[in-house]
Write a protein that holds these residues in place. Structure first.
Motif, short mmCIF file in Angstrom:
data_model
loop_
_atom_site.label_atom_id
_atom_site.label_comp_id
_atom_site.label_asym_id
_atom_site.label_seq_id
_atom_site.Cartn_x
_atom_site.Cartn_y
_atom_site.Cartn_z
N GLY A 1 0.80 -1.19 0.00
CA GLY A 1 0.00 0.00 0.00
C GLY A 1 0.85 1.27 0.00
O GLY A 1 0.55 2.24 -0.68
N ILE A 2 1.93 1.25 0.78
CA ILE A 2 2.81 2.43 0.87
C ILE A 2 3.47 2.68 -0.47
O ILE A 2 3.53 3.82 -0.94
CB ILE A 2 3.86 2.24 1.99
CG1 ILE A 2 3.18 2.22 3.35
CG2 ILE A 2 4.91 3.33 1.93
CD1 ILE A 2 4.08 1.84 4.49
N ILE A 3 3.93 1.61 -1.11
CA ILE A 3 4.58 1.76 -2.42
C ILE A 3 3.61 2.33 -3.44
O ILE A 3 3.95 3.23 -4.20
CB ILE A 3 5.17 0.41 -2.89
CG1 ILE A 3 6.34 0.00 -1.99
CG2 ILE A 3 5.61 0.49 -4.34
CD1 ILE A 3 6.84 -1.39 -2.21
N LEU A 6 3.06 6.09 -2.73
CA LEU A 6 4.22 6.88 -3.16
C LEU A 6 4.30 6.97 -4.68
O LEU A 6 4.61 8.04 -5.23
CB LEU A 6 5.51 6.29 -2.58
CG LEU A 6 5.67 6.41 -1.06
CD1 LEU A 6 6.89 5.63 -0.59
CD2 LEU A 6 5.76 7.86 -0.64
N THR A 7 4.01 5.87 -5.34
CA THR A 7 4.02 5.87 -6.81
C THR A 7 2.95 6.81 -7.34
O THR A 7 3.19 7.58 -8.28
CB THR A 7 3.80 4.44 -7.35
OG1 THR A 7 4.85 3.61 -6.87
CG2 THR A 7 3.79 4.43 -8.87
N ALA A 8 1.76 6.79 -6.74
CA ALA A 8 0.68 7.67 -7.18
C ALA A 8 1.06 9.14 -7.01
O ALA A 8 0.79 9.97 -7.88
CB ALA A 8 -0.60 7.37 -6.40
N MET A 9 1.71 9.47 -5.89
CA MET A 9 2.14 10.86 -5.68
C MET A 9 3.21 11.26 -6.71
O MET A 9 3.19 12.38 -7.22
CB MET A 9 2.68 11.05 -4.27
CG MET A 9 1.59 11.13 -3.23
SD MET A 9 2.18 11.66 -1.62
CE MET A 9 3.09 10.23 -1.07
#
Length: 86
Positions: A1-3, A6-9
């Motif tokens: 979920g964190i990855i 971060l990818t979306a941002m």
């Protein structure tokens, strides 16, 4: 979920037109030591809005609302007073 977050941002589309077309004042609170968003990028954005209130918090990184809670609160109150004429 964190990855994924971060990818979306990292890959989100450019939204600078929102600032360019804004008809309301925009508040910028920038941490002098922010490593998440380089100061040069933040400062470039401050010039996009027609009316901008710009504050640079010394010795603060990306989370000014926690790192400099009282100064951040004061800046927000002053900005609200400016916007709403209180």
């Amino acid at each position: 979920g964190i990855i994924d977050a971060l990818t979306a941002m990292k890959t989100r589309p450019d939204q600078n037109d929102v600032l360019r077309n804004s008809k309301v004042p925009v508040l910028f609170i920038i941490g002098e030591k922010d490593q998440a968003i380089p100061n040069e990028y933040s400062m470039e954005q401050t010039h996009l809005a027609e009316t901008a209130s710009i504050h640079i918090l010394p010795k603060v990184a990306h989370m000014g609302m926690f790192e400099a809670e009282k100064p951040t609160q004061l800046i927000i109150r002053q900005f609200a007073d400016f916007c709403f004429g209180s």
